[in-house]
Every structure is written in C-alpha cells, then in structure tokens.
Enzyme design. Structure first.
Site, PDB file in Angstrom:
ATOM      1  N   TYR A  66     -57.244 -17.610  61.703  1.00 22.02           N
ATOM      2  CA  TYR A  66     -58.066 -18.685  61.133  1.00 22.02           C
ATOM      3  C   TYR A  66     -58.619 -18.491  59.791  1.00 22.02           C
ATOM      4  O   TYR A  66     -59.115 -19.354  59.212  1.00 22.02           O
ATOM      5  CB  TYR A  66     -59.443 -18.893  61.939  1.00 22.02           C
ATOM      6  CG  TYR A  66     -59.036 -19.501  63.500  1.00 22.02           C
ATOM      7  CD1 TYR A  66     -58.399 -20.855  63.523  1.00 22.02           C
ATOM      8  CD2 TYR A  66     -59.382 -18.724  64.870  1.00 22.02           C
ATOM      9  CE1 TYR A  66     -57.820 -21.325  64.986  1.00 22.02           C
ATOM     10  CE2 TYR A  66     -58.900 -19.184  65.720  1.00 22.02           C
ATOM     11  CZ  TYR A  66     -58.323 -20.551  66.067  1.00 22.02           C
ATOM     12  OH  TYR A  66     -57.625 -20.734  67.331  1.00 22.02           O
TER      13      TYR A  66
ATOM     14  N   GLU B 271     -56.795 -35.949  62.350  1.00 22.40           N
ATOM     15  CA  GLU B 271     -56.872 -34.548  63.375  1.00 22.40           C
ATOM     16  C   GLU B 271     -56.452 -33.684  62.535  1.00 22.40           C
ATOM     17  O   GLU B 271     -55.398 -33.545  61.797  1.00 22.40           O
ATOM     18  CB  GLU B 271     -56.262 -34.924  64.520  1.00 22.40           C
ATOM     19  CG  GLU B 271     -56.204 -33.559  65.487  1.00 22.40           C
ATOM     20  CD  GLU B 271     -55.301 -33.852  66.845  1.00 22.40           C
ATOM     21  OE1 GLU B 271     -54.768 -34.841  66.961  1.00 22.40           O
ATOM     22  OE2 GLU B 271     -54.773 -32.654  67.110  1.00 22.40           O
TER      23      GLU B 271
ATOM     24  N   ARG C 126     -48.097 -21.581  68.713  1.00 26.55           N
ATOM     25  CA  ARG C 126     -48.881 -20.812  69.509  1.00 26.55           C
ATOM     26  C   ARG C 126     -48.909 -20.860  70.983  1.00 26.55           C
ATOM     27  O   ARG C 126     -47.764 -21.435  71.368  1.00 26.55           O
ATOM     28  CB  ARG C 126     -50.311 -20.800  69.083  1.00 26.55           C
ATOM     29  CG  ARG C 126     -50.672 -20.653  67.443  1.00 26.55           C
ATOM     30  CD  ARG C 126     -51.930 -20.816  67.144  1.00 26.55           C
ATOM     31  NE  ARG C 126     -53.077 -19.925  67.749  1.00 26.55           N
ATOM     32  CZ  ARG C 126     -54.127 -20.169  67.810  1.00 26.55           C
ATOM     33  NH1 ARG C 126     -54.859 -21.023  67.476  1.00 26.55           N
ATOM     34  NH2 ARG C 126     -54.905 -19.171  68.612  1.00 26.55           N
TER      35      ARG C 126
ATOM     36  N   HIS D 257     -56.137 -29.064  62.189  1.00 34.29           N
ATOM     37  CA  HIS D 257     -56.099 -27.668  62.724  1.00 34.29           C
ATOM     38  C   HIS D 257     -56.032 -26.796  61.618  1.00 34.29           C
ATOM     39  O   HIS D 257     -54.885 -26.753  60.752  1.00 34.29           O
ATOM     40  CB  HIS D 257     -55.260 -27.636  63.928  1.00 34.29           C
ATOM     41  CG  HIS D 257     -55.423 -28.419  65.078  1.00 34.29           C
ATOM     42  ND1 HIS D 257     -56.205 -28.458  65.882  1.00 34.29           N
ATOM     43  CD2 HIS D 257     -54.868 -29.696  65.086  1.00 34.29           C
ATOM     44  CE1 HIS D 257     -56.132 -29.169  66.792  1.00 34.29           C
ATOM     45  NE2 HIS D 257     -55.597 -30.312  66.441  1.00 34.29           N
TER      46      HIS D 257
ATOM     47  N   ASN E 221     -61.556 -31.679  63.581  1.00 36.36           N
ATOM     48  CA  ASN E 221     -61.016 -30.478  64.191  1.00 36.36           C
ATOM     49  C   ASN E 221     -61.649 -30.368  65.516  1.00 36.36           C
ATOM     50  O   ASN E 221     -62.636 -29.929  65.710  1.00 36.36           O
ATOM     51  CB  ASN E 221     -61.273 -29.201  63.427  1.00 36.36           C
ATOM     52  CG  ASN E 221     -60.193 -28.113  63.971  1.00 36.36           C
ATOM     53  OD1 ASN E 221     -59.907 -28.168  65.278  1.00 36.36           O
ATOM     54  ND2 ASN E 221     -60.207 -27.094  63.241  1.00 36.36           N
TER      55      ASN E 221
ATOM     56  N   ALA F 150     -60.636 -26.418  70.747  1.00 33.30           N
ATOM     57  CA  ALA F 150     -60.029 -26.406  72.276  1.00 33.30           C
ATOM     58  C   ALA F 150     -60.135 -27.773  72.891  1.00 33.30           C
ATOM     59  O   ALA F 150     -59.492 -27.994  73.751  1.00 33.30           O
ATOM     60  CB  ALA F 150     -60.823 -25.079  73.019  1.00 33.30           C
TER      61      ALA F 150
ATOM     62  N   ARG G 284     -64.197 -15.243  63.592  1.00 34.20           N
ATOM     63  CA  ARG G 284     -63.268 -15.046  64.683  1.00 34.20           C
ATOM     64  C   ARG G 284     -61.956 -15.093  64.484  1.00 34.20           C
ATOM     65  O   ARG G 284     -61.250 -15.753  63.639  1.00 34.20           O
ATOM     66  CB  ARG G 284     -63.632 -16.634  65.160  1.00 34.20           C
ATOM     67  CG  ARG G 284     -62.720 -17.324  66.404  1.00 34.20           C
ATOM     68  CD  ARG G 284     -62.946 -18.747  66.533  1.00 34.20           C
ATOM     69  NE  ARG G 284     -61.964 -19.073  67.540  1.00 34.20           N
ATOM     70  CZ  ARG G 284     -61.635 -20.306  67.865  1.00 34.20           C
ATOM     71  NH1 ARG G 284     -62.183 -21.424  66.943  1.00 34.20           N
ATOM     72  NH2 ARG G 284     -60.797 -20.599  68.759  1.00 34.20           N
TER      73      ARG G 284
ATOM     74  N   PRO H  58     -65.905 -26.808  69.258  1.00 36.12           N
ATOM     75  CA  PRO H  58     -66.268 -25.132  69.756  1.00 36.12           C
ATOM     76  C   PRO H  58     -65.764 -24.066  69.068  1.00 36.12           C
ATOM     77  O   PRO H  58     -64.668 -24.220  68.927  1.00 36.12           O
ATOM     78  CB  PRO H  58     -65.837 -25.270  71.343  1.00 36.12           C
ATOM     79  CG  PRO H  58     -65.016 -26.527  71.422  1.00 36.12           C
ATOM     80  CD  PRO H  58     -65.492 -27.602  70.290  1.00 36.12           C
ATOM     81  N   ASN H  59     -66.479 -23.154  68.877  1.00 38.06           N
ATOM     82  CA  ASN H  59     -66.210 -21.917  68.355  1.00 38.06           C
ATOM     83  C   ASN H  59     -65.845 -21.956  66.781  1.00 38.06           C
ATOM     84  O   ASN H  59     -65.697 -20.828  66.194  1.00 38.06           O
ATOM     85  CB  ASN H  59     -64.939 -21.218  68.928  1.00 38.06           C
ATOM     86  CG  ASN H  59     -65.146 -21.104  70.502  1.00 38.06           C
ATOM     87  OD1 ASN H  59     -66.245 -20.381  70.998  1.00 38.06           O
ATOM     88  ND2 ASN H  59     -64.595 -21.646  71.506  1.00 38.06           N
TER      89      ASN H  59
HETATM   90  C1  DQA Z   1     -57.833 -24.847  66.154  1.00 34.82           C
HETATM   91  C2  DQA Z   1     -56.747 -24.736  67.374  1.00 34.82           C
HETATM   92  C3  DQA Z   1     -57.157 -24.848  68.758  1.00 34.82           C
HETATM   93  O1  DQA Z   1     -55.988 -24.698  69.704  1.00 34.82           O
HETATM   94  C4  DQA Z   1     -58.323 -23.802  69.017  1.00 34.82           C
HETATM   95  O2  DQA Z   1     -58.767 -24.090  70.384  1.00 34.82           O
HETATM   96  C5  DQA Z   1     -59.522 -23.752  68.060  1.00 34.82           C
HETATM   97  C6  DQA Z   1     -58.955 -24.166  66.491  1.00 34.82           C
HETATM   98  C7  DQA Z   1     -57.290 -24.702  64.805  1.00 34.82           C
HETATM   99  O3  DQA Z   1     -58.024 -25.333  63.925  1.00 34.82           O
HETATM  100  O4  DQA Z   1     -56.173 -24.076  64.352  1.00 34.82           O
HETATM  101  O5  DQA Z   1     -60.337 -23.451  68.310  1.00 34.82           O
HETATM  102  O6  DQA Z   1     -58.217 -26.456  66.356  1.00 34.82           O
END
Ligand code: DQA
Length: 146
Positions: free
Chosen positions: A23, A100, A109, A102, A73, A76, A18, A10-11
């Site tokens: 990011y 995995e 964070r 990020h 990835n 959240a 964003r 998501p997002n």
């Molecule tokens: C994320 C880190 C997560 O905490 C966050 O909710 C994201 C992006 C990252 O790529 O740094 O949406 O996965």
C-alpha cells in the site's frame, strides 16, 4: 463549489504502517494533503475513514442527500458487502459520480480479492496506482463536472 467525498473503508486508517510493500508508505493524512493540493479551485476535499460498515453506508446516504460525487475505497468490504453495494447504487442511481478506487491491483492478488460487489454499480473503477488512483479519480470527477 463542489465537495468531493473521499471515503475509505476498514484498515485504511493504518496506511503508512500497514503492508507498505503493498500500500506504500504514505499515510491517510498524506493522501488528504495530496488531494487538497491537486484539487482545482472550487473543489473541496472531504476525506473520511471508518472501520464500520454502517458508518460508511450512512456517508453514502449523505452523498445522495447532498448531491455530492464520491471517491470510494471500500477496502475489504469491496469483496463481500452487499449492503455497501446497495448504498453505492443509491449514489449512481441518483445521477452522481461514484469512482471505486484501490491502491493495489486486487486482480493481481489473492483470489478472494478478484471479486468486487461494488464495481457493477460504480461509475468506474481505478486500481493499482497507489495514491494516483485517487488523484486520477479526482481529475476525472472535476473534468466531468467542470
Ligand atoms: C484495497 C484492496 C482490498 O482488497 C483490501 O482489502 C484493502 C485495500 C486497496 O486499496 O488496494 O483494504 O481496497
């Protein structure tokens, strides 16, 4: 020929606009182009993004059925989705690589980001290197499978 599934939660469709301070300013399409140019001959990149947990789980089932390695990835969902964790476990239990990734370093964070319910069932984790997190994961998958 290997197809690497690059799955984004998501997002992450909002990359570019964003929180660019966290990011970066690259979009998901920039990421796709970067991975496609990094991939060696014989590797196909299948990059997808969804805001929907069920869709993401379905894509992991697809990886199991097709025998495809995964760069994930979970965004959240990382921090609380046991359903996604169970689906990720199906991938690694099938003997497939699941990395995995990020963009940011969640450990640097907010506290809720310090927990990943996915990491224990992933093959490994790469975090904190922006798009390089994905490029490193791809390089690793290619070296392991090559
Ligand atoms: C994320 C880190 C997560 O905490 C966050 O909710 C994201 C992006 C990252 O790529 O740094 O949406 O996965």
């Amino acid at each position: 020929m290997t197809t690497v599934l690059v799955l984004n939660g998501p997002n992450l469709g909002r990359l570019g606009s964003r929180e660019p301070d966290v990011y970066g300013s690259g979009t998901l399409e920039d990421l796709r182009a970067s991975l496609e140019s990094t991939a060696t001959e014989g590797t196909t990149i299948d990059l997808r993004q969804t805001n929907d947990e069920a869709t993401l789980i379905g894509w992991l089932h697809e990886a199991v059925d097709a025998g495809q390695p995964v760069i994930l990835n979970p965004a959240a969902f990382t921090h609380y989705s046991y359903a996604l964790r169970d689906a990720a476990a199906l991938v690694t239990k099938a003997g497939l690589l699941l990395v995995e990734v990020h963009l940011s370093n969640p450990h640097a964070r907010e506290e809720f980001r310090h927990t990943s319910v996915i990491s224990a069932v992933a093959t490994g984790v790469i975090a904190g290197f922006g798009f390089d997190s994905y490029r490193l994961a791809l390089d690793l998958i290619e070296r392991r499978l090559g």
